[in-house]
Design a protein around this motif. Structure first.
Motif, PDB file in Angstrom:
ATOM      1  N   ALA A 388       0.861  -1.179   0.000  1.00  0.00           N
ATOM      2  CA  ALA A 388       0.000   0.000   0.000  1.00  0.00           C
ATOM      3  C   ALA A 388       0.897   1.228   0.000  1.00  0.00           C
ATOM      4  O   ALA A 388       2.092   1.147   0.296  1.00  0.00           O
ATOM      5  CB  ALA A 388      -0.915   0.004   1.223  1.00  0.00           C
ATOM      6  N   ARG A 389       0.307   2.368  -0.331  1.00  0.00           N
ATOM      7  CA  ARG A 389       1.030   3.627  -0.301  1.00  0.00           C
ATOM      8  C   ARG A 389       0.102   4.730   0.217  1.00  0.00           C
ATOM      9  O   ARG A 389      -1.069   4.788  -0.147  1.00  0.00           O
ATOM     10  CB  ARG A 389       1.544   4.016  -1.683  1.00  0.00           C
ATOM     11  CG  ARG A 389       2.708   3.198  -2.188  1.00  0.00           C
ATOM     12  CD  ARG A 389       3.985   3.479  -1.406  1.00  0.00           C
ATOM     13  NE  ARG A 389       5.108   2.721  -1.940  1.00  0.00           N
ATOM     14  CZ  ARG A 389       5.407   1.465  -1.611  1.00  0.00           C
ATOM     15  NH1 ARG A 389       4.632   0.830  -0.739  1.00  0.00           N
ATOM     16  NH2 ARG A 389       6.442   0.868  -2.130  1.00  0.00           N
ATOM     17  N   PRO A 390       0.649   5.630   1.035  1.00  0.00           N
ATOM     18  CA  PRO A 390      -0.139   6.771   1.496  1.00  0.00           C
ATOM     19  C   PRO A 390       0.045   7.976   0.577  1.00  0.00           C
ATOM     20  O   PRO A 390       0.985   8.045  -0.210  1.00  0.00           O
ATOM     21  CB  PRO A 390       0.472   7.053   2.877  1.00  0.00           C
ATOM     22  CG  PRO A 390       1.925   6.699   2.693  1.00  0.00           C
ATOM     23  CD  PRO A 390       1.962   5.552   1.702  1.00  0.00           C
ATOM     24  N   LYS A 391      -0.868   8.914   0.704  1.00  0.00           N
ATOM     25  CA  LYS A 391      -0.669  10.218   0.080  1.00  0.00           C
ATOM     26  C   LYS A 391      -1.315  11.277   0.950  1.00  0.00           C
ATOM     27  O   LYS A 391      -2.340  11.033   1.606  1.00  0.00           O
ATOM     28  CB  LYS A 391      -1.202  10.263  -1.347  1.00  0.00           C
ATOM     29  CG  LYS A 391      -2.682  10.256  -1.548  1.00  0.00           C
ATOM     30  CD  LYS A 391      -3.018  10.340  -3.037  1.00  0.00           C
ATOM     31  CE  LYS A 391      -4.504  10.267  -3.298  1.00  0.00           C
ATOM     32  NZ  LYS A 391      -5.227  11.461  -2.869  1.00  0.00           N
ATOM     33  N   VAL A 392      -0.688  12.439   0.976  1.00  0.00           N
ATOM     34  CA  VAL A 392      -1.308  13.565   1.664  1.00  0.00           C
ATOM     35  C   VAL A 392      -2.380  14.128   0.747  1.00  0.00           C
ATOM     36  O   VAL A 392      -2.273  14.073  -0.481  1.00  0.00           O
ATOM     37  CB  VAL A 392      -0.260  14.635   2.032  1.00  0.00           C
ATOM     38  CG1 VAL A 392       0.679  14.115   3.089  1.00  0.00           C
ATOM     39  CG2 VAL A 392       0.521  15.119   0.813  1.00  0.00           C
ATOM     40  N   THR A 393      -3.419  14.670   1.347  1.00  0.00           N
ATOM     41  CA  THR A 393      -4.579  15.069   0.557  1.00  0.00           C
ATOM     42  C   THR A 393      -4.467  16.467  -0.025  1.00  0.00           C
ATOM     43  O   THR A 393      -5.233  16.834  -0.907  1.00  0.00           O
ATOM     44  CB  THR A 393      -5.855  15.024   1.420  1.00  0.00           C
ATOM     45  OG1 THR A 393      -5.721  15.967   2.491  1.00  0.00           O
ATOM     46  CG2 THR A 393      -6.079  13.623   1.970  1.00  0.00           C
ATOM     47  N   GLY A 394      -3.516  17.265   0.478  1.00  0.00           N
ATOM     48  CA  GLY A 394      -3.491  18.670   0.091  1.00  0.00           C
ATOM     49  C   GLY A 394      -4.393  19.516   0.960  1.00  0.00           C
ATOM     50  O   GLY A 394      -4.368  20.742   0.871  1.00  0.00           O
ATOM     51  N   ARG A 395      -5.181  18.884   1.793  1.00  0.00           N
ATOM     52  CA  ARG A 395      -6.048  19.583   2.754  1.00  0.00           C
ATOM     53  C   ARG A 395      -5.532  19.311   4.175  1.00  0.00           C
ATOM     54  O   ARG A 395      -4.574  19.915   4.601  1.00  0.00           O
ATOM     55  CB  ARG A 395      -7.488  19.124   2.587  1.00  0.00           C
ATOM     56  CG  ARG A 395      -8.155  19.646   1.292  1.00  0.00           C
ATOM     57  CD  ARG A 395      -8.495  21.126   1.407  1.00  0.00           C
ATOM     58  NE  ARG A 395      -9.210  21.634   0.254  1.00  0.00           N
ATOM     59  CZ  ARG A 395     -10.521  21.549   0.064  1.00  0.00           C
ATOM     60  NH1 ARG A 395     -11.259  20.916   0.952  1.00  0.00           N
ATOM     61  NH2 ARG A 395     -11.085  22.076  -0.996  1.00  0.00           N
ATOM     62  N   ARG A 396      -6.164  18.356   4.881  1.00  0.00           N
ATOM     63  CA  ARG A 396      -5.755  18.071   6.259  1.00  0.00           C
ATOM     64  C   ARG A 396      -5.454  16.597   6.499  1.00  0.00           C
ATOM     65  O   ARG A 396      -4.867  16.258   7.516  1.00  0.00           O
ATOM     66  CB  ARG A 396      -6.853  18.505   7.239  1.00  0.00           C
ATOM     67  CG  ARG A 396      -7.125  20.001   7.273  1.00  0.00           C
ATOM     68  CD  ARG A 396      -8.134  20.314   8.374  1.00  0.00           C
ATOM     69  NE  ARG A 396      -7.638  19.911   9.685  1.00  0.00           N
ATOM     70  CZ  ARG A 396      -8.389  19.406  10.653  1.00  0.00           C
ATOM     71  NH1 ARG A 396      -9.682  19.187  10.455  1.00  0.00           N
ATOM     72  NH2 ARG A 396      -7.858  19.086  11.824  1.00  0.00           N
ATOM     73  N   GLY A 397      -5.877  15.718   5.593  1.00  0.00           N
ATOM     74  CA  GLY A 397      -5.835  14.304   5.892  1.00  0.00           C
ATOM     75  C   GLY A 397      -4.770  13.528   5.149  1.00  0.00           C
ATOM     76  O   GLY A 397      -3.917  14.078   4.450  1.00  0.00           O
ATOM     77  N   TYR A 462      -1.758  13.720  -7.451  1.00  0.00           N
ATOM     78  CA  TYR A 462      -1.242  14.900  -8.152  1.00  0.00           C
ATOM     79  C   TYR A 462      -2.325  15.873  -8.592  1.00  0.00           C
ATOM     80  O   TYR A 462      -2.046  16.824  -9.315  1.00  0.00           O
ATOM     81  CB  TYR A 462      -0.338  14.503  -9.331  1.00  0.00           C
ATOM     82  CG  TYR A 462       0.786  13.621  -8.880  1.00  0.00           C
ATOM     83  CD1 TYR A 462       1.809  14.134  -8.108  1.00  0.00           C
ATOM     84  CD2 TYR A 462       0.788  12.253  -9.179  1.00  0.00           C
ATOM     85  CE1 TYR A 462       2.833  13.314  -7.642  1.00  0.00           C
ATOM     86  CE2 TYR A 462       1.815  11.430  -8.711  1.00  0.00           C
ATOM     87  CZ  TYR A 462       2.829  11.963  -7.945  1.00  0.00           C
ATOM     88  OH  TYR A 462       3.834  11.155  -7.486  1.00  0.00           O
ATOM     89  N   SER A 463      -3.563  15.666  -8.127  1.00  0.00           N
ATOM     90  CA  SER A 463      -4.609  16.649  -8.400  1.00  0.00           C
ATOM     91  C   SER A 463      -4.409  17.870  -7.519  1.00  0.00           C
ATOM     92  O   SER A 463      -4.080  17.753  -6.331  1.00  0.00           O
ATOM     93  CB  SER A 463      -5.992  16.060  -8.118  1.00  0.00           C
ATOM     94  OG  SER A 463      -6.992  17.074  -8.174  1.00  0.00           O
ATOM     95  N   PRO A 464      -4.632  19.077  -8.074  1.00  0.00           N
ATOM     96  CA  PRO A 464      -4.677  20.263  -7.220  1.00  0.00           C
ATOM     97  C   PRO A 464      -5.882  20.194  -6.282  1.00  0.00           C
ATOM     98  O   PRO A 464      -6.801  19.409  -6.475  1.00  0.00           O
ATOM     99  CB  PRO A 464      -4.811  21.429  -8.205  1.00  0.00           C
ATOM    100  CG  PRO A 464      -4.499  20.856  -9.553  1.00  0.00           C
ATOM    101  CD  PRO A 464      -4.854  19.404  -9.495  1.00  0.00           C
ATOM    102  N   ARG A 465      -5.863  21.068  -5.276  1.00  0.00           N
ATOM    103  CA  ARG A 465      -7.000  21.245  -4.382  1.00  0.00           C
ATOM    104  C   ARG A 465      -7.395  22.718  -4.384  1.00  0.00           C
ATOM    105  O   ARG A 465      -6.522  23.594  -4.496  1.00  0.00           O
ATOM    106  CB  ARG A 465      -6.671  20.812  -2.948  1.00  0.00           C
ATOM    107  CG  ARG A 465      -6.115  19.404  -2.794  1.00  0.00           C
ATOM    108  CD  ARG A 465      -7.002  18.320  -3.382  1.00  0.00           C
ATOM    109  NE  ARG A 465      -8.343  18.260  -2.861  1.00  0.00           N
ATOM    110  CZ  ARG A 465      -8.712  17.544  -1.799  1.00  0.00           C
ATOM    111  NH1 ARG A 465      -7.809  16.850  -1.121  1.00  0.00           N
ATOM    112  NH2 ARG A 465      -9.974  17.512  -1.418  1.00  0.00           N
ATOM    113  N   PRO A 466      -8.680  23.036  -4.256  1.00  0.00           N
ATOM    114  CA  PRO A 466      -9.130  24.418  -4.354  1.00  0.00           C
ATOM    115  C   PRO A 466      -8.874  25.199  -3.067  1.00  0.00           C
ATOM    116  O   PRO A 466      -9.766  25.376  -2.233  1.00  0.00           O
ATOM    117  CB  PRO A 466     -10.627  24.264  -4.633  1.00  0.00           C
ATOM    118  CG  PRO A 466     -10.988  22.970  -3.995  1.00  0.00           C
ATOM    119  CD  PRO A 466      -9.795  22.083  -4.143  1.00  0.00           C
ATOM    120  N   ALA A 467      -7.647  25.653  -2.899  1.00  0.00           N
ATOM    121  CA  ALA A 467      -7.262  26.409  -1.708  1.00  0.00           C
ATOM    122  C   ALA A 467      -6.134  27.360  -2.079  1.00  0.00           C
ATOM    123  O   ALA A 467      -5.527  27.243  -3.151  1.00  0.00           O
ATOM    124  CB  ALA A 467      -6.824  25.459  -0.591  1.00  0.00           C
TER     125      ALA A 467
END
Length: 521
Positions: A388-397, A462-467
């Motif tokens: 498995a692999r983790p990823k940061v969400t670009g938000r908080r999680g 690799y998707s941007p987040r709206p922030a």
């Protein structure tokens, strides 16, 4: 100086091994060190110090330690080229040192008690103050004997402020560069060495070919709108100077399109063949967004599509499918600041290819608590032998993606992830709520196994987040959960490409790696 690597080169056939042939590096400020965990005929650790433009090296069978009461055998071996600082890959079987290699630790060092570390090695005693990710403090190497061309040395750690009694390197098995284990590297190397190339060009990151710089320059030269030829498709792009993300400076649509075109070849394997839900913010991240799932009638003919045979009246009948890089650029031009692929393929929409863990922090959940929950999942998955692999969400999680073989239903993956996360949740029950409604959680985190359902999606790698600043959801290695600088929104569309060039894509190990999910008792 040119003779320093002669012994190293004599032992290797560079037409067969991916190791660097190397050249003696020029002078530089400071000195670096690296420790590689190397599974050849026997497991050992290679300790290397940068001295005079090469890496002076010792093989340490049981590995270096912070335990001052432990003495380690260290065998002095040939100097290695400086490019070995980042060598992580597989040396072919039958070649000298054949086996898998990870960068177990790296950092800087200073010689102690000498201004001439080469002479100190020659005289049989080297004191080194190291500043690594795992190793810190004073290491001492002392020659104890000679056996032909093999010098036996003793390696120890001084009893200083960094000493830790009982510290075992085998309890810290992951690469500090990529977070991978030796097993991960053996299964999927993400770097290669081109032996015939100059030393400065020998390292090759195994990522898809990037967008040519000329295409980005063409976008820069356009006015407020125009036709942009990208990936052999002609796209009418509009409102290029419109601000989409606040920041200093703010991020315009032109910059978003340039990022999307550059990242599309890397992100595409996680989107290809899947229905795509678009989170659109045509007026920018500061304005309300909305979900857009229906492929618009004005979409170009070449844009991938899937007709959903199970659509009920009023539901989405035709989805966009991003089967080529230009499709992702089209989505960004359409105002999609987030890309959410299904976890199933259009060929089998009821069968997920990933099981998903979503660590969703509550109002009172700290980042350190999110990391703690992620590390517990890491431990559980390691224990189960699950890739498995983790990823940061670009938000908080933080999210965890687990590739699975064909044949599972969403009921199967949801039930398995629920068992996994409830097992983790029992360790720290005060951090976790299993309530559905946000208010009922009382500010605690939710381990959301319910995302394992058809047409339920998590944001794409690799998707941007709206922030503000245009943060990006970025795959990471498991070892990076221990990085004190890690943050969920650490990388933006302006910085993630540099990370890719330096670290590669940790999620590549998941591609084509479907596995059966073991029983959780």
């Amino acid at each position: 100086m040119g003779e320093l690597l002669e012994r190293y080169r004599r032992k290797r056939d560079f037409t067969r091994t991916p190791e660097p042939a190397g050249a003696v590096a020029g002078g530089r400020d400071g000195a670096r060190f690296v420790v590689q965990r190397h599974r050849a005929r026997r497991l050992h650790y290679d300790l290397r110090f940068e001295i005079d433009g090469v890496l002076v090296s010792w093989a340490v069978p049981k590995g270096p330690t912070l335990d001052p009461g432990t003495r380690r055998l260290a065998v002095h071996v040939e100097d290695h080229p400086i490019e070995y600082l980042h060598f992580e890959g597989v040396i072919p079987s039958g070649q000298y040192g054949g086996g898998d290699v990870i960068v177990w630790d790296t950092g800087t060092w200073q010689p102690v008690k000498t201004d001439d570390p080469r002479a100190a090695v020659r005289d049989g005693e080297l004191h080194a103050e190291v500043h690594g990710h795992k190793l810190h403090g004073r290491l001492v190497l002392v020659r104890t004997g000679d056996e032909g061309d093999r010098e036996s040395w003793m390696l120890l750690h001084k009893r200083d402020q960094h000493a830790v009694d009982g510290w075992d390197p085998e309890e810290h098995p992951r690469s500090v560069l990529t977070g991978r284990t030796n097993d991960d590297v053996a299964a999927d190397p993400d770097r290669a060495w081109r032996s015939g190339a100059p030393a400065s060009e020998a390292e090759e990151v195994l990522l898809p070919d990037p967008l040519p710089d000329e295409a980005v320059a063409e976008l820069e030269d356009l006015g407020e709108q125009g036709t942009w030829e990208v990936f052999d498709r002609r796209l009418k792009v509009t409102n290029l100077d419109k601000v989409l993300f606040p920041g200093d400076p703010p991020v315009t649509k032109r910059e978003l399109l340039a990022y999307t075109a550059r990242i599309a070849p890397v992100a595409l394997p996680y989107l290809r063949g899947r229905p795509l839900n678009l989170h659109r913010y045509p007026d920018g991240a500061d304005a309300p967004g909305f979900w857009h799932k229906q492929r618009p009638d004005h979409a170009p003919e070449w844009l991938g599509a899937w007709d959903n045979p199970d659509a009920d009246p009023g539901e989405t009948t035709t989805y966009v499918v991003a089967d080529e890089p230009a499709a992702l650029v089209w989505a960004a031009n359409f105002g999609a600041l987030e890309w959410h692929p299904w976890t199933s393929l259009v060929a089998s929409p009821q069968e997920p290819t990933y099981a998903l863990v979503d660590i969703d922090p509550g109002e009172h959940t700290t980042w350190e608590e999110v990391l703690t929950l992620a590390r517990l999942h890491r431990t559980a998955l390691d224990h189960l032998g699950v890739l498995a692999r983790p990823k940061v969400t670009g938000r908080r999680g933080i999210q965890v993606w687990i590739p699975v073989v064909a044949g599972y239903t969403f009921d199967d993956t949801r039930a398995w992830v629920e068992r996994l996360s409830r097992t983790v949740g029992k360790v720290l029950p005060d951090l976790v709520s299993w309530k559905w409604e946000v208010r009922a959680r009382k500010g605690r985190a939710r381990l959301d196994y319910t995302q394992n359902a058809v047409n339920k999606t998590l944001v794409a790698p690799y998707s941007p987040r709206p922030a503000a600043g245009a943060p990006v959801s970025v795959p990471i290695g498991w070892g990076e959960l221990d990085d004190p600088e890690l943050r969920p929104d650490r990388w933006t569309i302006r910085t993630v490409l540099d990370r890719l060039a330096a670290r590669g894509d940790p999620f590549r190990a998941l591609l084509g790696a479907g596995q059966e999910l073991p029983e959780i008792s």
